[in-house]
Each structure stands twice: as structure tokens, then as C-alpha cells.
Design a protein around this motif. Structure first.
Motif, PDB file in Angstrom:
ATOM      1  N   LYS B  82       0.835  -1.206   0.000  1.00 37.47           N
ATOM      2  CA  LYS B  82       0.000   0.000   0.000  1.00 37.47           C
ATOM      3  C   LYS B  82       0.878   1.269   0.000  1.00 37.47           C
ATOM      4  CE  LYS B  82      -4.395  -1.621   1.094  1.00 37.47           C
ATOM      5  NZ  LYS B  82      -4.194  -3.019   1.311  1.00 37.47           N
ATOM      6  N   THR B  83       0.271   2.378  -0.366  1.00 37.05           N
ATOM      7  CA  THR B  83       0.991   3.651  -0.270  1.00 37.05           C
ATOM      8  C   THR B  83       0.955   4.121   1.180  1.00 37.05           C
ATOM      9  OG1 THR B  83      -0.942   5.032  -0.614  1.00 37.05           O
ATOM     10  CG2 THR B  83       0.239   4.308  -2.599  1.00 37.05           C
ATOM     11  N   VAL B  84       1.813   5.073   1.474  1.00 39.00           N
ATOM     12  CA  VAL B  84       1.851   5.632   2.823  1.00 39.00           C
ATOM     13  C   VAL B  84       0.498   6.263   3.178  1.00 39.00           C
ATOM     14  CG1 VAL B  84       2.914   7.425   4.263  1.00 39.00           C
ATOM     15  CG2 VAL B  84       4.342   5.998   2.777  1.00 39.00           C
ATOM     16  N   GLY B  85      -0.099   6.934   2.208  1.00 33.43           N
ATOM     17  CA  GLY B  85      -1.411   7.556   2.414  1.00 33.43           C
ATOM     18  C   GLY B  85      -2.474   6.517   2.732  1.00 33.43           C
ATOM     19  N   GLU B  86      -2.458   5.408   1.996  1.00 34.21           N
ATOM     20  CA  GLU B  86      -3.442   4.340   2.237  1.00 34.21           C
ATOM     21  C   GLU B  86      -3.240   3.715   3.619  1.00 34.21           C
ATOM     22  OE1 GLU B  86      -4.103   2.836  -2.405  1.00 34.21           O
ATOM     23  OE2 GLU B  86      -2.466   2.008  -1.198  1.00 34.21           O
ATOM     24  N   ALA B  87      -1.980   3.560   3.998  1.00 36.20           N
ATOM     25  CA  ALA B  87      -1.678   2.985   5.319  1.00 36.20           C
ATOM     26  C   ALA B  87      -2.210   3.892   6.416  1.00 36.20           C
ATOM     27  CB  ALA B  87      -0.165   2.777   5.475  1.00 36.20           C
ATOM     28  N   ASN B  88      -2.059   5.200   6.210  1.00 35.14           N
ATOM     29  CA  ASN B  88      -2.567   6.170   7.180  1.00 35.14           C
ATOM     30  C   ASN B  88      -4.078   6.088   7.333  1.00 35.14           C
ATOM     31  OD1 ASN B  88      -0.885   7.916   8.747  1.00 35.14           O
ATOM     32  ND2 ASN B  88       0.024   8.596   6.805  1.00 35.14           N
ATOM     33  N   ILE B  89      -4.768   5.933   6.216  1.00 33.21           N
ATOM     34  CA  ILE B  89      -6.234   5.830   6.258  1.00 33.21           C
ATOM     35  C   ILE B  89      -6.651   4.563   7.013  1.00 33.21           C
ATOM     36  CG2 ILE B  89      -8.305   5.472   4.817  1.00 33.21           C
ATOM     37  CD1 ILE B  89      -6.900   7.322   2.726  1.00 33.21           C
ATOM     38  N   LEU B  90      -5.934   3.457   6.734  1.00 30.21           N
ATOM     39  CA  LEU B  90      -6.226   2.201   7.444  1.00 30.21           C
ATOM     40  C   LEU B  90      -6.027   2.367   8.947  1.00 30.21           C
ATOM     41  CD1 LEU B  90      -4.836  -0.932   5.559  1.00 30.21           C
ATOM     42  CD2 LEU B  90      -7.200  -0.408   6.178  1.00 30.21           C
ATOM     43  N   PHE B  91      -4.956   3.084   9.293  1.00 25.98           N
ATOM     44  CA  PHE B  91      -4.683   3.308  10.718  1.00 25.98           C
ATOM     45  C   PHE B  91      -5.846   4.055  11.374  1.00 25.98           C
ATOM     46  CE2 PHE B  91      -3.261   6.438  13.917  1.00 25.98           C
ATOM     47  CZ  PHE B  91      -3.009   5.551  14.957  1.00 25.98           C
ATOM     48  N   GLN B  92      -6.332   5.103  10.684  1.00 29.71           N
ATOM     49  CA  GLN B  92      -7.455   5.879  11.229  1.00 29.71           C
ATOM     50  C   GLN B  92      -8.668   4.991  11.458  1.00 29.71           C
ATOM     51  OE1 GLN B  92      -6.914   8.790  12.224  1.00 29.71           O
ATOM     52  NE2 GLN B  92      -5.024   9.305  11.134  1.00 29.71           N
ATOM     53  N   LYS B  93      -8.963   4.133  10.479  1.00 31.51           N
ATOM     54  CA  LYS B  93     -10.138   3.258  10.571  1.00 31.51           C
ATOM     55  C   LYS B  93      -9.951   2.235  11.709  1.00 31.51           C
ATOM     56  CE  LYS B  93     -11.690   3.562   5.744  1.00 31.51           C
ATOM     57  NZ  LYS B  93     -12.829   4.473   6.003  1.00 31.51           N
ATOM     58  N   PHE B  94      -8.729   1.733  11.823  1.00 30.53           N
ATOM     59  CA  PHE B  94      -8.421   0.747  12.864  1.00 30.53           C
ATOM     60  C   PHE B  94      -8.563   1.383  14.248  1.00 30.53           C
ATOM     61  CE2 PHE B  94      -5.508  -1.601  15.669  1.00 30.53           C
ATOM     62  CZ  PHE B  94      -5.888  -2.911  15.407  1.00 30.53           C
ATOM     63  N   THR B  96     -10.285   4.007  15.087  1.00 33.52           N
ATOM     64  CA  THR B  96     -11.708   4.266  15.354  1.00 33.52           C
ATOM     65  C   THR B  96     -12.387   2.988  15.829  1.00 33.52           C
ATOM     66  OG1 THR B  96     -11.662   5.900  13.595  1.00 33.52           O
ATOM     67  CG2 THR B  96     -13.834   5.194  14.347  1.00 33.52           C
ATOM     68  N   MET B  97     -12.074   1.892  15.160  1.00 29.88           N
ATOM     69  CA  MET B  97     -12.726   0.620  15.485  1.00 29.88           C
ATOM     70  C   MET B  97     -12.440   0.200  16.933  1.00 29.88           C
ATOM     71  SD  MET B  97     -12.134  -3.116  13.764  1.00 29.88           S
ATOM     72  CE  MET B  97     -10.401  -3.208  14.201  1.00 29.88           C
ATOM     73  N   ILE B  98     -11.175   0.292  17.349  1.00 29.49           N
ATOM     74  CA  ILE B  98     -10.849  -0.260  18.675  1.00 29.49           C
ATOM     75  C   ILE B  98     -11.151   0.708  19.817  1.00 29.49           C
ATOM     76  CG2 ILE B  98      -9.136  -1.915  17.829  1.00 29.49           C
ATOM     77  CD1 ILE B  98      -6.943  -0.006  18.738  1.00 29.49           C
ATOM     78  N   THR B  99     -11.458   1.975  19.482  1.00 29.12           N
ATOM     79  CA  THR B  99     -11.748   2.927  20.557  1.00 29.12           C
ATOM     80  C   THR B  99     -13.177   3.451  20.529  1.00 29.12           C
ATOM     81  OG1 THR B  99     -10.882   4.725  19.208  1.00 29.12           O
ATOM     82  CG2 THR B  99      -9.351   3.744  20.754  1.00 29.12           C
ATOM     83  N   SER B 100     -13.945   3.064  19.496  1.00 27.31           N
ATOM     84  CA  SER B 100     -15.291   3.650  19.355  1.00 27.31           C
ATOM     85  C   SER B 100     -16.291   2.945  20.261  1.00 27.31           C
ATOM     86  CB  SER B 100     -15.754   3.538  17.911  1.00 27.31           C
ATOM     87  OG  SER B 100     -15.856   2.173  17.558  1.00 27.31           O
ATOM     88  N   ASP B 101     -17.468   3.555  20.396  1.00 28.09           N
ATOM     89  CA  ASP B 101     -18.555   2.936  21.149  1.00 28.09           C
ATOM     90  C   ASP B 101     -19.019   1.685  20.426  1.00 28.09           C
ATOM     91  OD1 ASP B 101     -18.463   4.957  22.956  1.00 28.09           O
ATOM     92  OD2 ASP B 101     -19.965   6.183  21.919  1.00 28.09           O
ATOM     93  N   LEU B 102     -19.686   0.804  21.186  1.00 26.34           N
ATOM     94  CA  LEU B 102     -20.076  -0.487  20.622  1.00 26.34           C
ATOM     95  C   LEU B 102     -21.037  -0.340  19.443  1.00 26.34           C
ATOM     96  CD1 LEU B 102     -20.397  -2.660  23.825  1.00 26.34           C
ATOM     97  CD2 LEU B 102     -18.638  -2.727  22.062  1.00 26.34           C
ATOM     98  N   GLY B 103     -21.892   0.682  19.481  1.00 28.96           N
ATOM     99  CA  GLY B 103     -22.890   0.829  18.433  1.00 28.96           C
ATOM    100  C   GLY B 103     -22.350   1.356  17.102  1.00 28.96           C
ATOM    101  N   THR B 104     -21.110   1.912  17.134  1.00 27.00           N
ATOM    102  CA  THR B 104     -20.570   2.552  15.937  1.00 27.00           C
ATOM    103  C   THR B 104     -20.453   1.567  14.765  1.00 27.00           C
ATOM    104  OG1 THR B 104     -19.237   3.853  17.465  1.00 27.00           O
ATOM    105  CG2 THR B 104     -18.680   4.027  15.132  1.00 27.00           C
ATOM    106  N   ARG B 105     -20.946   2.020  13.615  1.00 31.81           N
ATOM    107  CA  ARG B 105     -20.815   1.174  12.418  1.00 31.81           C
ATOM    108  C   ARG B 105     -19.366   1.170  11.933  1.00 31.81           C
ATOM    109  NH1 ARG B 105     -24.774  -0.455   8.630  1.00 31.81           N
ATOM    110  NH2 ARG B 105     -23.249  -0.029   7.024  1.00 31.81           N
ATOM    111  N   LEU B 106     -18.882   0.001  11.600  1.00 28.85           N
ATOM    112  CA  LEU B 106     -17.486  -0.105  11.179  1.00 28.85           C
ATOM    113  C   LEU B 106     -17.408  -0.327   9.677  1.00 28.85           C
ATOM    114  CD1 LEU B 106     -16.303  -2.518  14.001  1.00 28.85           C
ATOM    115  CD2 LEU B 106     -16.048  -0.039  13.929  1.00 28.85           C
ATOM    116  N   ASP B 107     -16.359   0.221   9.083  1.00 28.39           N
ATOM    117  CA  ASP B 107     -16.128   0.045   7.647  1.00 28.39           C
ATOM    118  C   ASP B 107     -15.444  -1.310   7.445  1.00 28.39           C
ATOM    119  OD1 ASP B 107     -15.593   0.207   5.003  1.00 28.39           O
ATOM    120  OD2 ASP B 107     -14.621   2.183   5.085  1.00 28.39           O
ATOM    121  N   ARG B 108     -16.248  -2.378   7.568  1.00 28.51           N
ATOM    122  CA  ARG B 108     -15.672  -3.729   7.559  1.00 28.51           C
ATOM    123  C   ARG B 108     -15.014  -4.072   6.218  1.00 28.51           C
ATOM    124  NH1 ARG B 108     -16.644  -6.857  12.011  1.00 28.51           N
ATOM    125  NH2 ARG B 108     -18.088  -5.892  13.465  1.00 28.51           N
ATOM    126  N   VAL B 109     -15.537  -3.483   5.146  1.00 29.70           N
ATOM    127  CA  VAL B 109     -14.965  -3.771   3.821  1.00 29.70           C
ATOM    128  C   VAL B 109     -13.526  -3.249   3.762  1.00 29.70           C
ATOM    129  CG1 VAL B 109     -15.200  -3.434   1.332  1.00 29.70           C
ATOM    130  CG2 VAL B 109     -17.256  -3.661   2.770  1.00 29.70           C
TER     131      VAL B 109
END
Lengths: 424, 148
Positions: B82-94, B96-109
């Protein structure tokens, strides 16, 4: 004051040692033991980190704020006199508890860490210079390493370290070799918080005294498990915390021999530690107030006094028998698990077991045990040099107190089997 | 065993703990960093070879709990190529996933295999374990290896 003292006399009258150690009766005194964690009964095995508090301690803290709250050593009003009386009465209690010679030798601090920092800042800076040496051991808590490192940096002194053997015992022969005319202080832990090792503190002290070197004893882990007699040990300083001996957090003690404390400069400046202040000159208060600047944690101090009453009522001998039993029982159960390796098999131990499980990191063990209601400590236990000595990044530590039971240890062992099954 | 615990210690995570991907030293890394969690002693050394903006090769070594090791294993696979930019986006999503509230919808795709760490949300004390490899990745990207 008279009605206050009458109330107090009643409290003293019901104070008598128990005849039989009944762990169920003891457990009833600790309200937190009735609660559930993740739907399971709490099995609290993190007593080396902090102990739980009996109802009498909790009540004393609450009563102070509800009925007795005032600042000490200041007002002429009733509540101030009452608070001062209760505060100073605890000092006497502690003096008796550790058999110190005088109340002046009992300085209240925030805990063991602050007590050691006080010695390093005050005694250390006044007495040490370039080339001088301070001896500690491999099994020290960070709070008995870092204050000395800071001091060494400031005055150009050097830290020397007593090695330990594979069982977790001090290598005394090496200690004797480290002692020299350069040695200015020995600071040593009485009981290791990680290994449970009870160090031969009397030998350590008498060897240092042959070189006229004073000794600091870190007794943070000692007070809830065995009686410490400062005059019998002949230690020069002794540090301990209230919260590891059934008392509140935020209160601890520094014992120091009067002559040493008298010769030391103040640690912090402020109210209560002075006799008179003008902009030209300040005259410092007498011991122990010279080292107690500012309004102290009065409620916690009174609570600590109640914790000592409680420990004395149960009796350290009975507590030691019960805890030794638990230790032996847990050791046997862990020895039967091939994947488990216990770190630290010292000749004399208190009820602390550090161990590693093949293929499972302690942090994973801690989470899984917690889900079973079992509270243990995982990590380096603020003893990173000791972890390096045993070549492990971290351990799981179970530490027992007077209110723990064999049933709880069974529950803990079952949970360990569950961990091993999961990671197989 | 509780539902939450089973969710946290899924078979996939246990497998990655036992046999992590990309557990190796790189011969010529362009970026490296060391990550350390003083609370539990988890330690990871991450190395990457960047070609332009693309992570061409990545490897890690170290010791830690099952969560931190499995996370490093799956993270290195996820950002490889992946590009550095793509890796950064993945990090943000990750994150969010591990720190968000239980109800938060996750970008599973977008998260793909990384989604198995969703159970970490139930264990606040373990969030740092799951994110250690990611934070090490970010600091490695800021620390090019000196070529002198």
C-alpha cells in the motif's frame, strides 16, 4: 476534650486480640469482597499492589469528614484540637507498632516512595559527594532505585548493586565485598514485591554498621505480614505505606533515628514545619514537624491508625500462619502444571508468587483471569532490572492477604488451566 | 468463557500469535522504529523498505502479548504493497474501530482482516496492545534510515 477522650476510652476497651483465626469472620470485615466482577465473585490476589480495607478503616475516614474535620496544629477551637489529638495519637500508635524510641522519629509522608525521596533529597544531598557510593540490590522496586540515581547525578555519587542468585536470594558475600570506605548508605528492600523474598535484613544492617554506614529499609511489603521492630533491627531509616497494610492510600511513614533526622535539613518548606518566619530568617520546627510541611492527609492518617488496630487485633502470628498455608497450597497447585514456571524460590518468602506460563504472555493471562473475577498483577511490577535478571519481559503475580481462602486459590488455578487450554 | 473473551481471543488471533506473518528482519530497510509499551513490556521493532510512496516490504520482531503480536502480524500484511497515504487511512479506521462505542458502524470492507480486532473495544486496558504496531508504523514512517 474530656467527652472526646471518654469516647475514645470506650473504643480502647473493646480492643482485644481474637482467639481463633476464622477467615470467614475476617472476610465479613471487608465489604469489597462481597462484590462481583464481570458477574463472578471477586477473587482479589493483587495484595502486593494494594490491600483491601476493612470496614473500621472506611468508617474512620468517613467519620473524620462527617464529625471531626478541621486543620491540625492550628486552631484553638474544639474540632482542631480533636483532629490534632487523633492525628498525633496515630503517630504514637505507629511508634509503638514498630517499637521506635520516640514519636519524634515518626514522620508522616504520602507513602514509601515519598519517604525514600525525602531521605535521598535531605540526607543524601547533605551527606554525599563525588566518589561516594550507595548500595542497593537487584530486587529493588523502582522507587528504591530512581531517587538514588537522581541523587547520584546531582552529587556525583555512584550506585552499587548487590546481585541475587537464581532462587531470588541476595548474594551476601558479594554485598560484603561492596562495602568499603566509599560506601555512604545502604538502601535495601525488606520483602521483594515481585519475588516475595524476605531478605536477611539484620545481617545486612549489622554488616553496614561495621563500616559506620547507615541503612534504609524499604518495608512497603512488610507491615501486613510480619512485625517489624526498628530497634531490634537497628535500622537507621524505615519506609512504609498505609495502603499496603489495610490502610488508606496517600499516607505513609518514614521512621528515622532521632539523631539522624535532627541533623538533616528540611525536605519541603511551608506551613507546620516552621517555628517562626521573617523575610530575613526562618526557624524550623522540631521533629517530626520539620519534615511535615503543609496540611497532611489527616483522614488517611486516622484510617491508618485503625488499620494498625485491626492488624494487631487479628495478630501477625495468626496472619503469617494463614498466609504461609495459602502460599504452600498455591505453590503445590502451580507446581503440578507443567507449563508454569515460578520465578523466585527464596529460602524465606511471604505470600507472593510470580510466574510465567509457556507460550502465553502475562498480559493475556491477566485479561482472562480478570474475566473470571480473579485480580492479579501482570507486568514488570516496577522492578525492570529484576525482570532482566531473570530474563523475562514480565510475569504474572498472585499475592495473598489474610482474607484470601483456599477456595479462591482453586478458582485462580482453574482459570490458569483455562488459559492454557485456550492457547494450546 | 465469556462471549467478550471469545471475541477477543478468536482462533485467528491465536494463530497469528503462534505463527505471525512477516516476523523477520529486513536486509535493507529504509525506515525503522522501535515501539514499547512500558505498562506490559511489549516491545516491537518494525522495519520497512519504501519504494517511492509504496511500502514494498515490511517486517517486525519483538515480544509481546497475543493481541499485540497478532496485530503486528495482520497490520504488516494489510499495509504491504500500500501507499503511505493508504496505510494512514487504514490506521485511522483501525483506531476508530478499537476505541469507538459499541454501536458505531465499522467500515468492515475497508478494514478486511483487521476487523477481527473489533472485540478489543470491550477491553480498554488492551487497546494499547492492539495499536502498538500501528503507532510503531507511524513513527517508522517519520524515521528514514540514514544512508550516510
Amino acid at each position: 476534650m474530656s467527652d472526646l477522650l471518654e469516647d475514645h476510652a470506650v473504643a480502647e476497651a473493646v480492643f482485644c486480640p481474637i482467639d481463633v483465626f476464622d477467615v470467614d469472620v475476617i472476610r465479613d470485615d471487608f465489604p469489597i469482597l462481597r462484590r462481583r466482577i464481570h458477574g463472578k465473585h471477586l477473587v482479589y490476589l493483587d495484595n502486593a499492589a494494594t490491600t483491601q480495607k476493612p470496614q473500621v478503616v472506611i468508617d474512620a475516614v468517613q467519620e473524620y469528614y462527617e464529625q471531626q474535620n478541621a486543620n491540625i496544629h492550628r486552631g484553638v477551637h474544639y474540632l482542631s484540637e480533636l483532629a490534632t489529638h487523633l492525628y498525633e495519637e496515630t503517630r504514637q500508635k505507629i511508634r509503638q507498632f514498630i517499637n521506635a524510641g520516640s514519636d519524634k522519629e515518626i514522620v508522616f509522608t504520602r507513602g514509601t516512595t515519598e519517604s525514600i525521596n525525602l531521605i535521598a533529597s535531605s540526607y543524601g544531598k547533605a551527606k554525599m559527594g563525588p566518589g561516594d557510593e550507595i548500595i542497593i540490590s537487584t530486587m529493588e522496586h523502582h522507587s528504591n532505585i530512581v531517587p538514588w540515581q537522581l541523587l547520584c547525578e546531582q552529587v556525583g555519587a555512584k550506585l552499587r548493586v548487590i546481585p541475587i542468585d537464581n532462587d531470588g536470594d541476595l548474594v551476601l558475600e558479594e554485598y560484603y565485598k561492596l562495602l568499603s570506605e566509599k560506601t555512604k548508605l545502604v538502601s535495601i528492600v525488606h520483602i521483594s514485591n515481585t519475588l516475595g523474598t524476605i531478605n536477611p535484613i539484620k545481617e545486612v544492617i549489622s554488616a553496614a554498621h561495621k563500616h559506620d554506614v547507615p541503612v534504609v529499609v524499604d518495608a512497603a511489603q512488610s507491615m501486613a505480614h510480619l512485625r517489624v521492630d526498628v530497634r531490634e533491627l537497628d535500622c537507621d531509616f524505615l519506609a512504609f505505606s498505609g495502603h499496603k497494610m489495610l490502610g488508606p492510600t496517600g499516607i505513609g511513614v518514614l521512621y528515622g533515628k532521632e539523631a539522624l533526622l535532627n541533623a538533616m535539613p528540611p525536605y519541603q518548606g511551608g506551613g507546620d514545619m516552621i517555628l517562626s518566619v521573617s523575610f530575613e530568617k526562618t526557624t524550623f520546627n522540631e521533629l517530626p514537624h520539620k519534615f511535615e510541611a503543609g496540611t497532611p492527609n489527616i483522614a488517611a492518617t486516622i484510617g491508618l491508625g485503625k488499620a494498625i488496630d485491626y492488624l494487631l487485633r487479628v495478630g501477625h502470628e495468626k496472619i503469617a500462619v494463614h498466609e504461609d498455608n495459602l502460599l504452600e497450597y498455591a505453590n503445590e497447585a502451580l507446581a503440578a502444571i507443567p507449563e508454569v514456571r515460578v520465578i523466585g524460590q527464596a529460602r524465606q518468602k511471604t505470600s507472593v508468587i510470580s510466574f510465567v506460563v509457556d507460550g502465553v504472555h502475562p498480559h493475556d493471562i491477566g485479561t482472562i483471569l480478570d474475566q473470571n473475577g480473579v485480580a492479579v498483577r501482570t507486568g514488570h511490577h516496577c522492578t525492570q532490572p529484576l525482570m532482566q535478571r531473570f530474563n523475562v519481559p514480565a510475569t504474572t503475580r498472585a499475592s495473598f492477604a489474610l482474607y484470601n481462602t483456599r477456595e479462591e486459590i482453586n478458582h485462580f488455578i482453574e482459570a490458569i488451566y483455562g488459559v492454557i487450554r485456550l492457547f494450546k | 468463557m465469556s462471549e467478550e473473551l471469545r471475541e477477543l481471543y478468536q482462533q485467528v488471533i491465536l494463530d497469528h500469535n503462534r505463527h505471525p506473518n512477516n516476523y523477520k528482519q529486513l536486509p535493507c530497510p529504509t525506515h525503522t522504529a522501535e515501539g514499547y509499551n512500558p505498562l506490559c513490556g511489549d516491545r516491537i521493532v518494525l522495519a520497512m523498505a519504501l519504494c517511492g510512496d509504496i511500502i514494498k516490504e515490511i517486517g517486525f520482531q519483538g515480544s509481546g502479548c497475543a493481541i499485540s503480536k497478532a496485530s503486528a502480524s495482520i497490520m504488516t500484511s494489510a499495509v504491504n504493497g500500500k501507499t503511505v497515504g493508504e496505510a494512514n487511512i487504514l490506521f485511522q479506521k483501525f483506531q476508530t474501530m478499537i476505541t469507538s462505542d459499541l454501536g458505531t458502524r465499522l467500515d468492515r470492507v475497508a478494514l478486511g482482516k483487521l476487523a477481527i480486532f473489533a472485540g478489543v473495544r470491550e477491553f480498554p486496558s488492551r487497546v494499547k496492545c492492539a495499536s502498538l504496531a500501528w503507532h510503531t508504523l507511524l513513527s517508522a514512517l517519520n524515521e528514514p534510515v540514514s544512508t550516510q
